[in-house]
Structures are given as C-alpha cells and as structure tokens.
Design a protein around this motif. Structure first.
Motif, PDB file in Angstrom:
ATOM      1  N   GLY A  23      10.657  31.362  67.334  1.00  0.00           N
ATOM      2  CA  GLY A  23      10.523  29.982  67.785  1.00  0.00           C
ATOM      3  C   GLY A  23      10.266  29.028  66.638  1.00  0.00           C
ATOM      4  O   GLY A  23      10.801  27.915  66.615  1.00  0.00           O
ATOM      5  N   GLY A  24       9.475  29.467  65.666  1.00  0.00           N
ATOM      6  CA  GLY A  24       9.188  28.614  64.512  1.00  0.00           C
ATOM      7  C   GLY A  24      10.414  28.334  63.680  1.00  0.00           C
ATOM      8  O   GLY A  24      10.583  27.223  63.155  1.00  0.00           O
ATOM      9  N   ALA A  25      11.299  29.335  63.529  1.00  0.00           N
ATOM     10  CA  ALA A  25      12.535  29.122  62.768  1.00  0.00           C
ATOM     11  C   ALA A  25      13.416  28.078  63.446  1.00  0.00           C
ATOM     12  O   ALA A  25      13.968  27.184  62.780  1.00  0.00           O
ATOM     13  N   LEU A  26      13.533  28.164  64.772  1.00  0.00           N
ATOM     14  CA  LEU A  26      14.311  27.161  65.501  1.00  0.00           C
ATOM     15  C   LEU A  26      13.649  25.790  65.412  1.00  0.00           C
ATOM     16  O   LEU A  26      14.321  24.768  65.231  1.00  0.00           O
ATOM     17  N   PHE A 113       7.276  31.590  72.400  1.00  0.00           N
ATOM     18  CA  PHE A 113       8.495  31.077  71.774  1.00  0.00           C
ATOM     19  C   PHE A 113       8.472  29.549  71.742  1.00  0.00           C
ATOM     20  O   PHE A 113       8.785  28.923  70.722  1.00  0.00           O
ATOM     21  N   GLY A 114       8.089  28.914  72.857  1.00  0.00           N
ATOM     22  CA  GLY A 114       7.977  27.455  72.892  1.00  0.00           C
ATOM     23  C   GLY A 114       6.888  26.949  71.972  1.00  0.00           C
ATOM     24  O   GLY A 114       7.041  25.915  71.316  1.00  0.00           O
ATOM     25  N   LEU A 115       5.775  27.706  71.891  1.00  0.00           N
ATOM     26  CA  LEU A 115       4.706  27.328  70.973  1.00  0.00           C
ATOM     27  C   LEU A 115       5.181  27.417  69.528  1.00  0.00           C
ATOM     28  O   LEU A 115       4.843  26.566  68.694  1.00  0.00           O
ATOM     29  N   GLY A 116       5.989  28.432  69.224  1.00  0.00           N
ATOM     30  CA  GLY A 116       6.542  28.554  67.883  1.00  0.00           C
ATOM     31  C   GLY A 116       7.474  27.403  67.542  1.00  0.00           C
ATOM     32  O   GLY A 116       7.465  26.896  66.418  1.00  0.00           O
ATOM     33  N   ILE A 117       8.276  26.965  68.515  1.00  0.00           N
ATOM     34  CA  ILE A 117       9.167  25.822  68.291  1.00  0.00           C
ATOM     35  C   ILE A 117       8.359  24.568  67.969  1.00  0.00           C
ATOM     36  O   ILE A 117       8.666  23.835  67.014  1.00  0.00           O
ATOM     37  N   ILE A 133      -2.813  23.675  64.615  1.00  0.00           N
ATOM     38  CA  ILE A 133      -2.236  23.508  65.947  1.00  0.00           C
ATOM     39  C   ILE A 133      -2.050  24.857  66.608  1.00  0.00           C
ATOM     40  O   ILE A 133      -2.366  25.045  67.789  1.00  0.00           O
ATOM     41  N   LEU A 134      -1.554  25.817  65.844  1.00  0.00           N
ATOM     42  CA  LEU A 134      -1.215  27.123  66.391  1.00  0.00           C
ATOM     43  C   LEU A 134      -2.437  27.893  66.856  1.00  0.00           C
ATOM     44  O   LEU A 134      -2.440  28.480  67.945  1.00  0.00           O
ATOM     45  N   PHE A 159       6.098  33.028  57.343  1.00  0.00           N
ATOM     46  CA  PHE A 159       7.558  32.914  57.396  1.00  0.00           C
ATOM     47  C   PHE A 159       8.007  31.477  57.655  1.00  0.00           C
ATOM     48  O   PHE A 159       8.981  31.008  57.063  1.00  0.00           O
ATOM     49  N   VAL A 160       7.303  30.779  58.542  1.00  0.00           N
ATOM     50  CA  VAL A 160       7.739  29.429  58.924  1.00  0.00           C
ATOM     51  C   VAL A 160       7.559  28.452  57.766  1.00  0.00           C
ATOM     52  O   VAL A 160       8.430  27.624  57.496  1.00  0.00           O
ATOM     53  N   THR A 161       6.435  28.529  57.053  1.00  0.00           N
ATOM     54  CA  THR A 161       6.239  27.624  55.922  1.00  0.00           C
ATOM     55  C   THR A 161       7.236  27.900  54.799  1.00  0.00           C
ATOM     56  O   THR A 161       7.692  26.969  54.127  1.00  0.00           O
TER      57      THR A 161
END
Length: 238
Positions: A23-26, A113-117, A133-134, A159-161
């Motif tokens: 979700g974070g990648a998207l 997944f939505g939280l990751g987005i 936030i997370l 990974f997201v950063t």
C-alpha cells in the motif's frame, strides 16, 4: 509453530508489513503525482503546512490528554485506566479476512493496505517517514499491540521512505545530498543524547514533553498561515 513463535518473539509481523509496504508503494506514486500537481499550481507550501497543522495538532492533543490522565492518576495514587487494544468497528466490517499471526489479528487486508496508501501519500507530500501517523493508526485503528507495532512500522517505513526518496530524486530533483548528510550526522548524534535522557525521565513526562513540542510546532505553522505581517514586502538597498 516454530516459525510462528519466532515471529512473535521478534516483534515484527512480516505479513502485515508486506501488505503495508504494498500500500505504501502505491501511495508513494499517488503522492508523487499530487505533489507535482500542487507544485505546478504554486500551492504545495500552503497544502503541506495545513497538513502539518492538522496532523500535528490532532496527535499532540491526543498525546497530551493521555499523558495528563496518566500523571493525574499517578499523583492521586491510583493505577491508570487499562488500555484495551481492539480494532475499529469499521475495520471489522471489511470483507475478505486474513490471519495476521504476528499481530494476533483476523481482519481484512484492505485495512492495512489502505493505511499503507495513506502513509505513502503523506510521506511523498510531507517528507516524513510516516511513523507518527502509522504507529497511532496501527494501535488505535487496527488494534495491534505496541510490541508488534514498533518493529512492523519500521519494516514498512524502511521500504517506503527509500522509494519516496528515489521518486523525489528522479522526478522533482528536490534531494539535497549535502544537507541530508549533515542532518543524518546530527540525528545520529542527537539520538544518543535522547536515549540517555529517556532512561532518566518517566514515560508520562516524556509524552507530555513531546506533546508540548508537537503542539508548539503546529501552533507556529498555523500562525504562519493566518498571521498577516504589517509589511508584506521589505525593500533593502543592495
């Protein structure tokens, strides 16, 4: 069973972390498009400042309320009210549940997944790791225990950063390597003093201090958005 026990001892829910990373990648991609759109219209500074005010203000007030409640209970000689961790009713209503063994949850993967987005979008727009936030969202929305939240959130943020930094370096050319290196050195040095300070102060006072700092920053940014100086432009001789 041995693998499950190892995951529980490690404090990282790999399955939950992978869903958050996806979700974070998207979200990083979506946040990049939003960032460039706002940058093209010249509104990126105002939008980012408003997001900081809203998010920091809400988080600071929540932390202050919890810290003050714990301090009042401590001074009155009574134990603090026990905190129960249970996922939000809206999370329970989502379809297609999975078992997240490391977290002890049986919820829909759509929630993390939505939280990751959302975290990815905020990371791309605000330049933060998304942890502030997370972590509260994983605790109060998903109902995860703090022991698992810490490791799992760091797994996702790693990974997201990295993806967000690469995206900004390629698309907006907004990464200053020299400044980032100096900030990194200062952060590592400051973390040593912060760790020693945290060992000597009670957690309730630390939360209250952090809440005060967060609310001060939010107030300063809100003042910058609303306060109009006497002289908008200043002319100085060259």
């Amino acid at each position: 069973s041995g693998v499950l026990a190892h995951r529980q001892r490690s404090g990282v829910d790999i399955r939950m972390g992978l869903v958050l990373v996806a979700g974070g990648a998207l979200g990083t991609i979506l946040g990049g498009f939003i960032f460039r759109g706002l940058q093209a219209t010249g509104q990126i500074d105002m939008v980012v400042a408003m997001l900081y005010v809203i998010l920091l203000g809400g988080i600071g007030l929540s932390m202050a309320r919890e810290a003050i409640g714990s301090l009042v209970a401590m001074h009155q000689g009574r134990p603090a009210a026990p905190v129960t961790r249970r996922h939000h009713p809206l999370i329970a209503a989502l379809p297609g549940r999975w078992r997240f063994y490391g977290s002890g949850l049986y919820i829909s993967p759509l929630a993390p997944f939505g939280l990751g987005i959302a975290t990815g979008v905020l990371t791309a727009m605000m330049g933060v790791g998304g942890g502030f936030i997370l972590v509260p969202a994983m605790i109060y929305l998903l109902g995860m225990s703090t022991r698992v939240v810490v490791g799992t959130s760091l797994f996702q943020i790693l990974f997201v950063t990295a993806a967000t930094t690469l995206m900004h370096a390629v698309t907006t050319q907004s990464v200053d390597i020299v400044l980032a290196s100096l900030l990194l050195i200062g952060s590592v040095t400051g973390a040593q003093f912060g760790a020693r300070f945290a060992q000597k102060v009670k957690p309730e006072y630390l939360r209250l201090l952090l809440a005060f700092i967060v609310l001060t920053v939010a107030f300063r940014m809100a003042l910058g958005l609303t306060w109009r100086p006497d002289e908008i432009f200043t002319v100085e001789p060259l």
